[in-house]
Design a protein around this motif. Structure first.
Motif, mmCIF file in Angstrom:
data_model
loop_
_atom_site.group_PDB
_atom_site.id
_atom_site.type_symbol
_atom_site.label_atom_id
_atom_site.label_comp_id
_atom_site.label_asym_id
_atom_site.label_seq_id
_atom_site.Cartn_x
_atom_site.Cartn_y
_atom_site.Cartn_z
ATOM 1 N N SER A 109 0.802 -1.220 0.000
ATOM 2 C CA SER A 109 0.000 0.000 0.000
ATOM 3 C C SER A 109 0.836 1.273 0.000
ATOM 4 C CB SER A 109 -0.951 0.011 1.200
ATOM 5 O OG SER A 109 -0.206 -0.064 2.403
ATOM 6 N N HIS A 110 2.041 1.208 0.508
ATOM 7 C CA HIS A 110 2.927 2.371 0.532
ATOM 8 C C HIS A 110 4.349 1.889 0.806
ATOM 9 C CE1 HIS A 110 1.740 1.631 4.678
ATOM 10 N NE2 HIS A 110 2.950 2.050 4.990
ATOM 11 N N LEU A 120 -3.100 5.761 0.668
ATOM 12 C CA LEU A 120 -2.493 4.921 -0.333
ATOM 13 C C LEU A 120 -1.285 5.658 -0.894
ATOM 14 C CD1 LEU A 120 -2.964 2.231 -1.764
ATOM 15 C CD2 LEU A 120 -4.244 3.476 -3.505
ATOM 16 N N ALA A 124 1.573 3.157 -5.475
ATOM 17 C CA ALA A 124 0.469 2.190 -5.483
ATOM 18 C C ALA A 124 -0.769 2.801 -6.136
ATOM 19 C CB ALA A 124 0.158 1.729 -4.061
ATOM 20 N N VAL A 137 -3.791 -4.585 -3.723
ATOM 21 C CA VAL A 137 -3.029 -3.734 -2.814
ATOM 22 C C VAL A 137 -3.045 -4.381 -1.431
ATOM 23 C CG1 VAL A 137 -2.813 -1.439 -1.785
ATOM 24 C CG2 VAL A 137 -3.648 -1.680 -4.142
ATOM 25 N N ARG A 139 -1.821 -4.220 2.612
ATOM 26 C CA ARG A 139 -1.369 -3.334 3.709
ATOM 27 C C ARG A 139 -0.367 -4.045 4.558
ATOM 28 N NH1 ARG A 139 -4.831 1.080 5.636
ATOM 29 N NH2 ARG A 139 -6.303 1.448 4.007
#
Length: 139
Positions: A109-110, A120, A124, A137, A139
């Protein structure tokens, strides 16, 4: 059934989670971890980030980061293809997935810590917006 999965990998926690998710969710797929050495996007960025333009060092750093991904694969008794490319990360990831007919992109996600954790990440988000390939995506 997905046969080829692309995982952008920058060494961050979310990138590691994305790689693990790809291994767990697609046990029979060929997984590729891709590190993109970023190039400055604008005229002034080229001057402010001059030391980042050393592509040889960038490729070496990418190879080191991808060793971490290879270790995750070993721990899960999986094989992993790795590659380092130079370019604009969003565009490079999407182009690679499209040109090489990957079935999906699994992305963290990052890639940064701190405030961006609640949003976000820009890479991504750009991949999700531009990719004709399905994007997951993590996390």
């Amino acid at each position: 059934m997905s046969e080829r999965i692309l995982v952008p990998y920058d060494g961050s926690g979310p990138a590691a989670a994305a790689l693990e998710y790809a291994f767990d969710t697609f046990p029979d797929a060929a997984v590729t971890a891709l590190y993109v050495v970023p190039v400055p996007e604008g005229y002034w960025d080229a001057f402010s980030a001059a030391e980042e333009i050393d592509m040889k060092r960038g490729r070496e750093r990418g190879a080191e980061i991808l060793e971490e991904a290879t270790e995750i694969a070993r721990e899960r008794d999986r094989t992993l293809e790795t590659d380092v490319e130079v370019g604009k990360p969003k565009r490079t990831i999407v182009d690679r997935a499209e040109e090489e007919a990957y079935d999906a992109i699994v992305i963290g996600s990052h890639g940064r810590e701190g405030v961006s954790r609640i949003l976000l990440g820009s890479v991504a988000e750009g991949v999700v917006r531009r990719s004709p390939t399905p994007v997951i995506v993590v996390r």
